[in-house]
Scaffold this motif. Structure first.
Motif, PDB file in Angstrom:
ATOM      1  N   ASP A 247       0.792  -1.239   0.000  1.00  0.00           N
ATOM      2  CA  ASP A 247       0.000   0.000   0.000  1.00  0.00           C
ATOM      3  C   ASP A 247       0.823   1.287   0.000  1.00  0.00           C
ATOM      4  O   ASP A 247       0.286   2.358  -0.285  1.00  0.00           O
ATOM      5  N   GLU A 248       2.124   1.205   0.253  1.00  0.00           N
ATOM      6  CA  GLU A 248       2.946   2.411   0.152  1.00  0.00           C
ATOM      7  C   GLU A 248       2.943   2.990  -1.258  1.00  0.00           C
ATOM      8  O   GLU A 248       3.301   4.155  -1.453  1.00  0.00           O
ATOM      9  N   ILE A 249       2.553   2.200  -2.242  1.00  0.00           N
ATOM     10  CA  ILE A 249       2.534   2.742  -3.620  1.00  0.00           C
ATOM     11  C   ILE A 249       1.455   3.813  -3.787  1.00  0.00           C
ATOM     12  O   ILE A 249       1.402   4.485  -4.810  1.00  0.00           O
ATOM     13  N   LEU A 250       0.626   3.983  -2.757  1.00  0.00           N
ATOM     14  CA  LEU A 250      -0.337   5.093  -2.797  1.00  0.00           C
ATOM     15  C   LEU A 250       0.332   6.444  -2.550  1.00  0.00           C
ATOM     16  O   LEU A 250      -0.163   7.479  -2.982  1.00  0.00           O
ATOM     17  N   GLU A 251       1.455   6.418  -1.819  1.00  0.00           N
ATOM     18  CA  GLU A 251       2.130   7.669  -1.459  1.00  0.00           C
ATOM     19  C   GLU A 251       2.622   8.388  -2.701  1.00  0.00           C
ATOM     20  O   GLU A 251       3.281   7.785  -3.544  1.00  0.00           O
ATOM     21  N   GLY A 252       2.284   9.642  -2.786  1.00  0.00           N
ATOM     22  CA  GLY A 252       2.747  10.427  -3.925  1.00  0.00           C
ATOM     23  C   GLY A 252       1.933  10.196  -5.187  1.00  0.00           C
ATOM     24  O   GLY A 252       2.266  10.710  -6.249  1.00  0.00           O
ATOM     25  N   GLY A 253       0.862   9.399  -5.083  1.00  0.00           N
ATOM     26  CA  GLY A 253      -0.009   9.184  -6.244  1.00  0.00           C
ATOM     27  C   GLY A 253       0.120   7.781  -6.799  1.00  0.00           C
ATOM     28  O   GLY A 253       1.212   7.320  -7.107  1.00  0.00           O
TER      29      GLY A 253
END
Ligand code: ACM
Ligand code: ZN
Length: 454
Positions: A247-253
């Protein structure tokens, strides 16, 4: 439908091997019914991976998430970059034990496992971690880092600050080459690129990373990570693959088309589903099979946390926050098996069984139709099957005490074993109970100062 003795390796006499003639009408609730295995921290030989796949098949899971690269070991042969395994698959020691450790799969072995899985209706989702958890890779190829190294393959657990440089074109060339080879081995449509736990310390000081942030007007390092994942997503899409990331791939878009594996709770999954992205639910609270299954004092060392069988069983993968339309983005759920504290595959088996069976019902059965007491009754006959199939497993301890319970007034303690035929023994003198201790038959009255051990 056959008696559990059917699992025995030797011929069994004296059993009637008849099965009723039936029609089965059933269908799974979710399309992603997953189990994960981290072979980076501790390697699992091909024979075990096949045994694990057999287990997934038996319990009607359909997805094996194979976590192939880590700080502590790169486990898949890449022909164009031989140092990934020559150097990256070995570590000097593990947590100070001064014993070298290593292992990897050749591409021929990977093909053999993929074929084995396919014959058993299991799709393998490979994971090649980036931009973090990449210390083994940059030890082999330090020019892919921000500082240039030198590094050492991880010998301790945790998160390392040295990661792939996001400002260097060489990193993208390397990753595309690696992905090309890995894509060629795994026919499934999903491809996991990790994306979790990537510290930004090196990127903050790296002239190449900073130049990229400036040139692409990214503004900060989180958006640099997003840029990184988006480039990889485009590449995977061009090869007909769908990117999955933690879910860190949500950071920054979020990259368009990316599927999110929600592990730090369900919030990431909720946000992704609301933005029309597909989601797999694996929150630590219900899906981390590296957490303790019982009171830590009586369990083999685990990473921490507490995830007893009934908590797994209670999991509801679709969060209430979602509308029914958004809920369609929840593809399913998965049990994650991180192996820092599982030094061998016997321990993997112990941590997976019986919790895998609870997860199987989570992904097959509507919450309204799930019944833990009924599950526990049905689970009972599987323990024999585990024995016959030579699987290690955990016999659940009695329910009723929780992890720790402080009692300040006279009270009655009611205990219950999730295994119907099991007996419970206890004692009051602080020593470990044995079968010679008091057998539990009715609630225990506590009116004095005791430590209760079951
Ligand atoms: C994770 O557990 N770091 C995905
Ligand atoms: Zn950099």
């Amino acid at each position: 439908m056959l008696p559990s003795e059917v699992e025995k390796h030797e011929q069994v006499e004296g059993i009637s091997w008849s099965i009723p003639c039936v029609t089965i009408e059933d269908k799974p609730r979710f399309t992603w019914r997953g189990m994960h295995l981290d072979v980076g921290r501790h390697f699992a030989p091909v024979e075990f991976v096949k045994k694990y796949i057999d287990l997934l098949t038996s319990y009607k899971m359909n997805t094996f998430h194979w976590h192939l690269t880590e700080d502590q070991g790169w486990r898949i042969e890449i022909k164009k970059y031989p140092k990934l395994t020559e150097i990256g698959s070995k570590r000097r020691e593990t947590m100070g034990d001064s014993t070298p450790y290593g292992g990897f799969y050749t591409q021929e072995e990977i093909k053999e496992v993929v074929k084995y899985a396919k014959e058993r209706f299991i799709t393998i989702v490979p994971e090649i971690e980036m931009p973090g958890h990449s210390l083994a890779a940059i030890t082999a190829y330090p020019e892919l880092s921000c500082t240039g190294g030198p590094f050492e393959v991880g010998t301790t657990w945790g998160v390392f600050e040295d990661v792939y440089c996001a400002g260097n074109e060489k990193t993208f060339k390397f990753l595309k080459d690696v992905l090309k080879e890995v894509i060629g081995l795994f026919p499934g449509k999903f491809f996991h690129i990790g994306g979790d736990e990537c510290p930004k310390a090196r990127w903050k000081k790296c002239p190449k990373c900073q130049a990229r942030i400036k040139k692409n007007k990214l503004g900060n390092e989180h958006r640099l990570q997003s840029y990184f994942v988006q480039r990889i997503e485009r590449f995977l899409r061009s090869k007909g693959k769908r990117l999955v990331g933690w879910d860190e791939i949500l950071e920054g878009g979020l990259a368009p088309g990316a599927t999110v594996m929600s592990w730090r709770g369900t919030e990431g999954g909720i946000a992704a589903a609301k933005a029309n992205h597909d989601v797999i639910m694996t929150p630590t609270s219900h899906c981390y099979f590296d957490y303790y299954q019982g009171v830590p004092e009586y369990e083999p060392k685990a990473i921490g946390g507490f995830l007893p069988l009934d908590t797994v069983y209670d999991f509801e993968p679709v969060p209430k926050e979602l509308t029914s339309k958004q809920s369609k983005h929840i593809l399913g759920a998965q049990g994650n098996v991180w192996t820092e504290w599982m030094p061998n595959t016997r321990q993997v088996e112990y941590m997976v069984l019986p919790r895998l069976l609870a997860m199987s019902e989570v992904v097959w059965t509507a919450k309204s139709q799930r019944n833990y007491d009924d599950f526990i009754k049905r689970l009972e006959q599987h323990y024999d099957r585990f024995v016959y199939r030579d699987f290690n497993f955990r016999v659940p301890t009695p329910l009723g005490l929780g992890a720790k319970r402080y009692i300040f007034e006279p009270t009655e303690i009611e205990l219950r074993s999730p295994v119907t035929s099991a007996s419970i023994f206890y004692r009051f003198d602080g020593l470990d109970p044995t079968e010679e201790s008091i057998e539990y038959t009715k609630p225990i009255r506590i009116a004095d100062d005791y430590t209760l051990k079951k």
